[in-house]
Design a protein around this motif. Structure first.
Motif, PDB file in Angstrom:
ATOM      1  N   ARG A  26      28.017  33.364  53.603  1.00  0.00           N
ATOM      2  CA  ARG A  26      27.240  32.476  54.012  1.00  0.00           C
ATOM      3  C   ARG A  26      27.461  32.351  55.512  1.00  0.00           C
ATOM      4  NH1 ARG A  26      26.231  28.738  49.585  1.00  0.00           N
ATOM      5  NH2 ARG A  26      27.551  29.331  47.914  1.00  0.00           N
ATOM      6  N   GLY A  27      28.252  32.629  56.438  1.00  0.00           N
ATOM      7  CA  GLY A  27      28.497  32.429  57.515  1.00  0.00           C
ATOM      8  C   GLY A  27      29.256  31.246  57.775  1.00  0.00           C
ATOM      9  N   VAL A  28      29.992  31.312  59.021  1.00  0.00           N
ATOM     10  CA  VAL A  28      30.872  30.086  59.380  1.00  0.00           C
ATOM     11  C   VAL A  28      29.902  28.693  59.463  1.00  0.00           C
ATOM     12  CG1 VAL A  28      32.363  29.148  61.130  1.00  0.00           C
ATOM     13  CG2 VAL A  28      32.542  31.448  60.433  1.00  0.00           C
ATOM     14  N   ALA A  29      28.832  28.861  59.909  1.00  0.00           N
ATOM     15  CA  ALA A  29      27.932  27.427  60.106  1.00  0.00           C
ATOM     16  C   ALA A  29      27.737  26.895  58.903  1.00  0.00           C
ATOM     17  CB  ALA A  29      26.576  27.890  61.192  1.00  0.00           C
ATOM     18  N   ALA A  30      27.211  27.847  57.950  1.00  0.00           N
ATOM     19  CA  ALA A  30      26.548  27.428  56.627  1.00  0.00           C
ATOM     20  C   ALA A  30      27.653  26.978  55.664  1.00  0.00           C
ATOM     21  CB  ALA A  30      25.570  28.189  56.206  1.00  0.00           C
ATOM     22  N   VAL A  31      29.103  27.664  55.668  1.00  0.00           N
ATOM     23  CA  VAL A  31      29.901  27.476  54.472  1.00  0.00           C
ATOM     24  C   VAL A  31      30.265  25.930  54.451  1.00  0.00           C
ATOM     25  CG1 VAL A  31      32.067  27.982  55.896  1.00  0.00           C
ATOM     26  CG2 VAL A  31      31.695  28.246  53.283  1.00  0.00           C
ATOM     27  N   ARG A  32      30.551  25.279  53.379  1.00  0.00           N
ATOM     28  CA  ARG A  32      31.045  23.984  53.255  1.00  0.00           C
ATOM     29  C   ARG A  32      32.292  23.918  52.398  1.00  0.00           C
ATOM     30  NH1 ARG A  32      26.319  21.514  49.946  1.00  0.00           N
ATOM     31  NH2 ARG A  32      26.935  23.365  48.828  1.00  0.00           N
ATOM     32  N   ILE A  33      33.057  22.769  52.666  1.00  0.00           N
ATOM     33  CA  ILE A  33      34.137  22.566  51.794  1.00  0.00           C
ATOM     34  C   ILE A  33      33.801  22.900  50.142  1.00  0.00           C
ATOM     35  CG2 ILE A  33      35.759  21.033  50.958  1.00  0.00           C
ATOM     36  CD1 ILE A  33      36.407  21.916  53.555  1.00  0.00           C
ATOM     37  N   SER A  43      38.075  20.440  42.992  1.00  0.00           N
ATOM     38  CA  SER A  43      37.291  19.422  43.513  1.00  0.00           C
ATOM     39  C   SER A  43      37.424  19.641  45.101  1.00  0.00           C
ATOM     40  CB  SER A  43      38.137  18.055  43.182  1.00  0.00           C
ATOM     41  OG  SER A  43      39.507  18.148  43.730  1.00  0.00           O
ATOM     42  N   ASN A  44      36.550  19.005  45.859  1.00  0.00           N
ATOM     43  CA  ASN A  44      36.536  19.023  47.330  1.00  0.00           C
ATOM     44  C   ASN A  44      37.791  18.573  47.705  1.00  0.00           C
ATOM     45  OD1 ASN A  44      33.875  20.001  46.698  1.00  0.00           O
ATOM     46  ND2 ASN A  44      32.926  18.185  47.878  1.00  0.00           N
ATOM     47  N   ALA A  45      38.061  17.283  46.885  1.00  0.00           N
ATOM     48  CA  ALA A  45      39.288  16.663  47.296  1.00  0.00           C
ATOM     49  C   ALA A  45      40.736  17.759  47.449  1.00  0.00           C
ATOM     50  CB  ALA A  45      39.665  15.349  46.619  1.00  0.00           C
ATOM     51  N   LEU A  46      40.730  18.536  46.495  1.00  0.00           N
ATOM     52  CA  LEU A  46      41.970  19.234  46.498  1.00  0.00           C
ATOM     53  C   LEU A  46      41.739  20.253  47.967  1.00  0.00           C
ATOM     54  CD1 LEU A  46      44.210  20.723  45.192  1.00  0.00           C
ATOM     55  CD2 LEU A  46      42.599  22.321  44.019  1.00  0.00           C
ATOM     56  N   VAL A  47      40.669  20.727  48.230  1.00  0.00           N
ATOM     57  CA  VAL A  47      40.728  21.497  49.152  1.00  0.00           C
ATOM     58  C   VAL A  47      40.856  20.759  50.659  1.00  0.00           C
ATOM     59  CG1 VAL A  47      39.167  23.019  50.878  1.00  0.00           C
ATOM     60  CG2 VAL A  47      38.698  22.971  48.333  1.00  0.00           C
ATOM     61  N   LEU A  48      40.517  19.581  50.491  1.00  0.00           N
ATOM     62  CA  LEU A  48      40.810  18.617  51.814  1.00  0.00           C
ATOM     63  C   LEU A  48      42.171  18.442  51.814  1.00  0.00           C
ATOM     64  CD1 LEU A  48      37.622  16.673  51.747  1.00  0.00           C
ATOM     65  CD2 LEU A  48      38.204  18.168  53.535  1.00  0.00           C
ATOM     66  N   TYR A  49      42.756  18.056  50.683  1.00  0.00           N
ATOM     67  CA  TYR A  49      44.216  18.153  50.655  1.00  0.00           C
ATOM     68  C   TYR A  49      45.074  18.846  51.335  1.00  0.00           C
ATOM     69  CZ  TYR A  49      49.200  17.245  48.742  1.00  0.00           C
ATOM     70  OH  TYR A  49      50.494  17.141  48.655  1.00  0.00           O
TER      71      TYR A  49
END
Length: 206
Positions: A26-33, A43-49
């Motif tokens: 996707r590229g750095v700019a477009a990639v999301r958590i 979950s997003n929360a796991l990545v952010l943890y």
């Protein structure tokens, strides 16, 4: 089926590998958590943890990729053979005409590093360690009388600059340079830095 429970280190490595795959796609700019989380079914929360922000995740992913590249480089340069053979193997692997993967990832990284200090430091450290490793083997070859190279550090810088530049051409502009032609230029450059004829370089490497 329930997911296997991973250790903290294993989970981080899994997340970093997924992040690298998503950045390449996707590229750095477009990639999301959310993209990284979805790829693993977590979950997003796991990545952010584990990483707290997208910026920290991206920087850690590039550091992880750099460590992998450097480990392979050290493996090639640590073989029990001549300095010339080790140099040839390393340059051919690193060159965009060889088997090294991830050039699209690093081109993305270079662009983002202009604005992101953490990623800039990762990229700079990889570049520094690559040049130091090549410089060391060049010096070993000179000491062993295998070839001449008055300035190993300068030669390492010039070779790296050529390989990086060819990577941009071959990755960003498909068809701009034939891979076979690029490989000839790489061989020519290596032979020139070692004071060898290109045919002699090939013969000695057999």
């Amino acid at each position: 089926m329930a997911r296997v429970r991973l250790s903290v280190a294993e989970r981080r490595e899994e997340l970093l590998r997924a992040a690298i795959e998503q950045i390449e796609a996707r590229g750095v700019a477009a990639v999301r958590i959310a993209d990284v989380a979805a790829a693993l079914g977590v979950s997003n929360a796991l990545v952010l943890y584990h990483f707290s922000t997208k910026e920290r995740l991206v920087a850690a992913a590039f550091a992880y990729a750099a460590e992998g590249d450097l480990a392979h480089l050290r493996k090639l340069l640590g073989r029990r053979t001549t300095a010339l053979r080790r140099l040839r193997a390393a340059v051919r692997w690193y060159a965009p005409t060889g088997q090294a993967k991830g050039w699209r990832l690093w081109i993305e990284g270079w662009a983002v590093a202009l604005r992101e200090p953490a990623l800039r430091e990762v990229s700079r450290d990889l570049d520094r360690q690559w040049k130091a490793a090549i410089t060391e083997v060049l010096a070993e070859g000179v000491a062993a009388g295998e070839f001449t190279c008055p300035d190993p550090a300068g030669a390492a810088l010039r070779l790296t600059a050529l390989l990086d530049g060819l990577a941009v051409q071959l990755t960003s502009y498909p068809g701009a340079v034939a891979r076979s032609r690029a490989q000839e230029w790489v061989d020519d450059a290596l032979a020139r830095e070692l004071g060898l004829d290109r045919r002699a370089l090939t013969e000695r490497d057999r």
